[in-house]
Design a protein around this motif. Sequence first.
Motif, short mmCIF file in Angstrom:
data_model
loop_
_atom_site.label_atom_id
_atom_site.label_comp_id
_atom_site.label_asym_id
_atom_site.label_seq_id
_atom_site.Cartn_x
_atom_site.Cartn_y
_atom_site.Cartn_z
N LEU A 92 -10.40 -40.49 -9.29
CA LEU A 92 -10.09 -40.95 -7.95
C LEU A 92 -8.68 -41.52 -7.88
N THR A 93 -8.31 -42.31 -8.87
CA THR A 93 -6.96 -42.86 -8.92
C THR A 93 -5.92 -41.75 -9.01
N ASN A 94 -6.17 -40.75 -9.86
CA ASN A 94 -5.25 -39.63 -9.99
C ASN A 94 -5.09 -38.87 -8.68
N LYS A 110 -0.24 -27.96 -18.29
CA LYS A 110 0.74 -28.97 -18.72
C LYS A 110 0.09 -30.29 -19.13
N LEU A 111 -1.23 -30.39 -18.99
CA LEU A 111 -1.92 -31.63 -19.36
C LEU A 111 -1.81 -31.94 -20.85
N ALA A 112 -1.81 -30.92 -21.67
CA ALA A 112 -1.75 -31.14 -23.12
C ALA A 112 -0.48 -31.88 -23.53
N ASN A 113 0.61 -31.67 -22.79
CA ASN A 113 1.89 -32.31 -23.13
C ASN A 113 2.22 -33.50 -22.23
N ILE A 128 -1.89 -41.39 -20.21
CA ILE A 128 -3.14 -41.43 -20.98
C ILE A 128 -4.38 -41.20 -20.13
N GLY A 129 -4.21 -41.06 -18.81
CA GLY A 129 -5.34 -40.92 -17.90
C GLY A 129 -6.25 -39.76 -18.25
N GLN A 168 -10.87 -37.03 -21.06
CA GLN A 168 -11.35 -36.07 -22.06
C GLN A 168 -12.11 -36.77 -23.18
N ASN A 169 -11.62 -37.92 -23.63
CA ASN A 169 -12.32 -38.67 -24.68
C ASN A 169 -13.69 -39.12 -24.21
N ARG A 170 -13.80 -39.55 -22.97
CA ARG A 170 -15.09 -39.98 -22.44
C ARG A 170 -16.04 -38.80 -22.29
N VAL A 171 -15.51 -37.68 -21.83
CA VAL A 171 -16.33 -36.46 -21.71
C VAL A 171 -16.82 -36.04 -23.10
N ASN A 172 -15.95 -36.09 -24.08
CA ASN A 172 -16.34 -35.75 -25.45
C ASN A 172 -17.42 -36.69 -25.96
#
Length: 178
Positions: A98-100, A136-139, A143-144, A149-153
Amino acid sequence: MMALSGIKLKLSDPSGDKAIKMQNANEQLGIAIGELRRTARGMMPENLLKNGLATAVHDLCADRISSEVQIEFQSNSLFADLCPNNTVHIYRIVQELLTNAIKHGEAKNILIQLIQEKDSILITVDDDGKGFDPTKLANASGIGFKNIQNRVNFLKGKLSIDSTPEHGTSVNIETYVR
């Protein structure tokens, strides 16, 4: 904290008009209270623990609605017995998306859905913002999305992003919560 220190200093100054000092102190106190509320909500939304995920996300959306941003939240009957840790991860994912959408996507209309299906919760966030190139997200330096991705993992989930510049963004996440 800075605003509170400023209030104390201004009130202790013997020179100047007391009415003006009180007005300025009142304004700074209002700012400090707002900052404190945002910080407290950011730590652990009390509503999430008391009333559950759907209510907490509904309230999060309601807090972000403005004359510039309209947010629609849809949810079906979510698990009442979700693990609190999983609930926090899902809430934080939605909060970041939502913030994004508002901050980076400059979206005017946002749809958020939380749908329960068997042992998973489907999270969808669609917006009409300016979009971006997901490759372009990989680069990316922020940290958003890495946090998302960490939470999804952690939830053993799947993340899908459909976005193109100037055509909005659609994020779909399937999380396994049982």
